[in-house]
Scaffold this motif. Structure first.
Motif, mmCIF file in Angstrom:
data_model
loop_
_atom_site.group_PDB
_atom_site.id
_atom_site.type_symbol
_atom_site.label_atom_id
_atom_site.label_comp_id
_atom_site.label_asym_id
_atom_site.label_seq_id
_atom_site.Cartn_x
_atom_site.Cartn_y
_atom_site.Cartn_z
ATOM 1 N N GLN A 2 181.404 32.057 133.584
ATOM 2 C CA GLN A 2 181.014 31.303 132.394
ATOM 3 C C GLN A 2 180.169 32.196 131.491
ATOM 4 N N VAL A 3 180.353 32.028 130.178
ATOM 5 C CA VAL A 3 179.583 32.779 129.189
ATOM 6 C C VAL A 3 179.072 31.786 128.160
ATOM 7 N N PHE A 4 177.736 31.693 128.004
ATOM 8 C CA PHE A 4 177.184 30.738 127.050
ATOM 9 C C PHE A 4 175.929 31.297 126.393
ATOM 10 N N ALA A 5 175.736 30.894 125.129
ATOM 11 C CA ALA A 5 174.581 31.356 124.359
ATOM 12 C C ALA A 5 173.355 30.523 124.694
ATOM 13 N N VAL A 6 172.200 31.150 124.653
ATOM 14 C CA VAL A 6 170.929 30.440 124.807
ATOM 15 C C VAL A 6 170.629 29.762 123.476
ATOM 16 N N PRO A 7 170.453 28.435 123.457
ATOM 17 C CA PRO A 7 170.309 27.730 122.175
ATOM 18 C C PRO A 7 168.884 27.750 121.629
ATOM 19 N N ASP A 8 168.801 27.528 120.322
ATOM 20 C CA ASP A 8 167.540 27.198 119.644
ATOM 21 C C ASP A 8 166.475 28.279 119.737
ATOM 22 N N LEU A 9 166.873 29.521 119.773
ATOM 23 C CA LEU A 9 165.873 30.590 119.748
ATOM 24 C C LEU A 9 165.289 30.706 118.344
ATOM 25 N N PRO A 10 163.972 30.898 118.239
ATOM 26 C CA PRO A 10 163.362 31.052 116.914
ATOM 27 C C PRO A 10 163.583 32.470 116.391
ATOM 28 N N GLU A 11 163.208 32.690 115.143
ATOM 29 C CA GLU A 11 163.213 34.040 114.597
ATOM 30 C C GLU A 11 162.223 34.886 115.397
ATOM 31 N N VAL A 12 162.698 36.018 115.922
ATOM 32 C CA VAL A 12 161.859 36.872 116.763
ATOM 33 C C VAL A 12 161.009 37.771 115.879
ATOM 34 N N ASP A 195 179.744 47.425 129.412
ATOM 35 C CA ASP A 195 180.360 47.297 128.092
ATOM 36 C C ASP A 195 181.236 46.051 128.024
ATOM 37 N N GLU A 196 181.980 45.779 129.102
ATOM 38 C CA GLU A 196 182.858 44.609 129.109
ATOM 39 C C GLU A 196 182.047 43.309 129.074
ATOM 40 N N LEU A 197 180.931 43.273 129.778
ATOM 41 C CA LEU A 197 180.058 42.098 129.734
ATOM 42 C C LEU A 197 179.424 41.955 128.346
ATOM 43 N N ALA A 198 179.045 43.073 127.733
ATOM 44 C CA ALA A 198 178.483 43.030 126.382
ATOM 45 C C ALA A 198 179.514 42.501 125.389
ATOM 46 N N ALA A 199 180.781 42.912 125.545
ATOM 47 C CA ALA A 199 181.828 42.434 124.647
ATOM 48 C C ALA A 199 182.062 40.937 124.834
ATOM 49 N N ALA A 200 182.055 40.475 126.079
ATOM 50 C CA ALA A 200 182.203 39.040 126.334
ATOM 51 C C ALA A 200 181.052 38.262 125.709
ATOM 52 N N ALA A 201 179.837 38.784 125.844
ATOM 53 C CA ALA A 201 178.676 38.128 125.253
ATOM 54 C C ALA A 201 178.793 38.072 123.735
ATOM 55 N N ASN A 202 179.318 39.129 123.133
ATOM 56 C CA ASN A 202 179.426 39.177 121.684
ATOM 57 C C ASN A 202 180.406 38.133 121.153
ATOM 58 N N LEU A 203 181.425 37.790 121.934
ATOM 59 C CA LEU A 203 182.353 36.738 121.526
ATOM 60 C C LEU A 203 181.623 35.419 121.315
ATOM 61 N N VAL A 204 180.615 35.162 122.150
ATOM 62 C CA VAL A 204 179.862 33.908 122.071
ATOM 63 C C VAL A 204 178.738 34.011 121.050
ATOM 64 N N ALA A 205 178.059 35.146 121.014
ATOM 65 C CA ALA A 205 176.921 35.308 120.107
ATOM 66 C C ALA A 205 177.363 35.347 118.655
ATOM 67 N N GLY A 206 178.515 35.975 118.410
ATOM 68 C CA GLY A 206 179.001 36.080 117.048
ATOM 69 C C GLY A 206 178.225 37.106 116.249
ATOM 70 N N GLU A 207 178.455 37.085 114.925
ATOM 71 C CA GLU A 207 177.821 38.040 114.024
ATOM 72 C C GLU A 207 177.156 37.287 112.875
ATOM 73 N N GLY A 208 176.552 38.034 111.955
ATOM 74 C CA GLY A 208 176.027 37.421 110.742
ATOM 75 C C GLY A 208 174.852 36.510 110.998
ATOM 76 N N ALA A 209 174.971 35.250 110.538
ATOM 77 C CA ALA A 209 173.852 34.312 110.558
ATOM 78 C C ALA A 209 173.907 33.359 111.744
ATOM 79 N N GLY A 210 174.601 33.754 112.814
ATOM 80 C CA GLY A 210 174.778 32.847 113.942
ATOM 81 C C GLY A 210 173.494 32.443 114.634
ATOM 82 N N GLY A 211 172.549 33.370 114.759
ATOM 83 C CA GLY A 211 171.261 33.042 115.346
ATOM 84 C C GLY A 211 171.286 32.777 116.836
ATOM 85 N N THR A 212 172.261 33.360 117.547
ATOM 86 C CA THR A 212 172.329 33.194 119.008
ATOM 87 C C THR A 212 172.412 34.580 119.659
ATOM 88 N N PRO A 213 171.300 35.307 119.686
ATOM 89 C CA PRO A 213 171.331 36.706 120.122
ATOM 90 C C PRO A 213 171.214 36.920 121.626
#
Length: 250
Positions: A2-12, A195-213
């Protein structure tokens, strides 16, 4: 897996504890892999800068002028100076700056980011991503942490996630010496797992203004394989880098 983003993180912000921010929002299991985008690691570590902090020297001015000729676009020599200071080696001077960071990662512009930066106009990569991963892992009580980034690839369009630093896991599965389904011994296969785990994580985190790092990978099993930490190629065995030494942009 399973791959899931941690929700509701504030601006770091500089000085924030990423481990605390994550632990407040997700219950981790001992075998989870926590993938943390280098952008928030850099922000927490105060790696925010302004171009005014990098007065351009002669080499930076020369590089900026060369980039302007190659691209037809105006270039700020202070940015070139920042790239030089964040780099151990400059591999290409035009039509972009391809560099090796001080910790061994090869990327454009030393990985300096200009998106989603508050308090400055440049976001530098973490100075020592392995140490960053170890600190986050210690704070979380987690076994495995990967500091990730996105970058382009030779011969392909688009970007994908890669690992800059890691803790608690080998970088790669070493399949050499094992056998395929026909009984043939594998002689060269080393799988870049981080690298493969990082790529899987990036699919969920997304880019731009997603806010799920921050992304959690759950139920990943390394398996009964040898491990290797040789992710970044040595110059002696990197034939592409050797060829770049003989190439120039006209």
């Amino acid at each position: 897996m399973q791959v899931f983003a941690v929700p509701d993180l504030p601006e770091v912000r500089p000085g924030d504890s990423l481990a605390t921010l994550v632990a407040e929002r997700v219950d981790l299991r001992p075998d989870d892999v926590v993938c943390v985008a280098s952008t928030v690691v850099s922000k927490a570590e105060g790696r925010i800068a302004d171009r005014s902090e990098f007065p351009a020297g002669p080499r930076a001015r020369e590089l900026a002028a060369g980039l302007e000729r190659a691209t037809g676009e105006e270039k700020d020599p202070r940015f070139a100076q920042a790239v030089l200071e964040e780099s151990a080696a400059l591999l290409m001077e035009a039509p972009f700056l391809l560099t090796e960071t001080h910790f061994g990662h090869v990327t454009v512009n030393a990985g300096i980011d200009r998106s989603n930066v508050r308090g400055g106009d440049l976001l530098l990569l973490p100075e020592a991503p392995d140490e960053s991963a170890e600190r986050i892992a210690a704070g979380l009580g987690a076994d495995r942490v990967i500091v990730t980034d996105t970058c382009g690839r030779p011969f392909r369009h688009g970007q994908r996630g890669v690992a800059l630093g890691w803790a608690g896991t080998p970088a790669a599965r070493d399949w050499r010496g094992e056998r395929d389904r026909e009984g043939r011994e594998l002689g060269v296969t080393v799988q870049a797992v981080v690298d493969e785990l990082a790529a899987a994580a990036n699919l969920v985190a997304g880019e731009g203004a997603g806010g799920t790092p921050v992304v959690v990978v759950r139920d990943f099993e390394f398996g009964d394989h040898g491990g290797s930490d040789a992710l970044f190629r040595d110059v002696e065995g990197d034939f592409v880098r050797q060829a770049l030494h003989e190439w120039s942009f006209d």
